[in-house]
Design an enzyme around this catalytic site. Structure first.
Site, PDB file in Angstrom:
ATOM      1  N   CYS A  42       0.839  -1.199   0.000  1.00 55.30           N
ATOM      2  CA  CYS A  42       0.000   0.000   0.000  1.00 55.30           C
ATOM      3  C   CYS A  42       0.880   1.258   0.000  1.00 55.30           C
ATOM      4  CB  CYS A  42      -1.010  -0.023   1.148  1.00 55.30           C
ATOM      5  SG  CYS A  42      -2.363   1.166   0.910  1.00 55.30           S
TER       6      CYS A  42
ATOM      7  N   HIS B 189      -3.808  -4.653   0.118  1.00 58.74           N
ATOM      8  CA  HIS B 189      -3.354  -5.210   1.397  1.00 58.74           C
ATOM      9  C   HIS B 189      -3.447  -6.732   1.367  1.00 58.74           C
ATOM     10  CE1 HIS B 189      -3.010  -1.514   3.827  1.00 58.74           C
ATOM     11  NE2 HIS B 189      -3.953  -1.058   3.016  1.00 58.74           N
TER      12      HIS B 189
ATOM     13  N   GLU C 200      -2.489  -8.777   3.552  1.00 57.20           N
ATOM     14  CA  GLU C 200      -2.850  -9.265   4.893  1.00 57.20           C
ATOM     15  C   GLU C 200      -4.349  -9.159   5.174  1.00 57.20           C
ATOM     16  OE1 GLU C 200      -2.395  -4.880   5.532  1.00 57.20           O
ATOM     17  OE2 GLU C 200      -1.482  -6.391   4.240  1.00 57.20           O
TER      18      GLU C 200
END
Length: 200
Positions: A79, A181, A183
């Site tokens: 990001c 992202h 994650e």
């Protein structure tokens, strides 16, 4: 050890937990010695480009990151951490980035709502080990208002459509980056992190 660089502007714990979930040794680090010791570096980030560069400079981390990457250490930007890899950003004001990759970070020019938040599908443009096992149409989670422009087409591995084509995965040599992202991107995101770790 995968070092997740703490400069006060990232969802560090969620990145650390995602790597640990897939069985990788990952630690949040914030000093020069640990950056040098890490086998690979991850630069996450949430926030504004100028603030991030200022914090990296103030903490004395900019030069050691540059040195380690130039030596060939495996690197992943996420990001805002991806955006910092380029030559300059134009969020709030013009600021020099880390300059590893060609291009500028500018506000997304689209008729759609800004920021670009939510799930969007990837269109894979070229092979990279970071995307091993992924296919066109796989969804990942974005949260951003700025994106890469004037980058090197040869470095862009995947894009997402949001009224305009947004570079979503940009890679060159030992440098890998995601505008989204991983994650927060479920099994697809975990596969990306696993692919990064497998390159060690």
């Amino acid at each position: 050890m995968i070092g997740i660089i703490d400069y006060g502007m990232g969802n560090l714990r969620s990145v650390e937990k995602a790597f640990q979930y897939i069985g990788e040794d990952a630690k949040i680090i914030d000093d020069v010695g640990m950056i040098k010791e890490a086998d690979a570096l991850v630069l996450p980030g949430v926030g504004a480009f100028p603030d991030a560069m200022e914090v990296l400079d103030k903490k004395g981390l900019t030069n050691v990151i540059k040195d380690e990457v130039k030596k060939g250490k495996l690197f992943l930007g996420i990001c805002l951490g991806m955006q910092l890899l380029f030559e300059r950003g134009y969020e709030v004001k013009e600021v020099k980035g880390l300059g590893f990759l060609k291009g500028e970070i500018r506000e997304i020019e689209t008729d759609l709502k800004i920021p670009h938040i939510g799930w969007n599908s990837l269109l894979i443009k070229r092979d990279t080990p970071l995307l091993r096992g992924l296919k066109d149409g796989d969804n990942v989670y974005f949260v951003h208002s700025y994106c890469l422009v004037n980058g090197d087409e040869g470095d862009i591995c995947a894009v997402a459509e949001y009224g305009v084509e947004i570079p979503a995965v940009v890679c060159k040599g030992n440098i890998f980056s995601c505008q989204f992202h991983p994650e927060k991107s479920g099994d697809i995101g975990l596969q990306i992190l696993r692919n990064f770790a497998d390159m060690l």
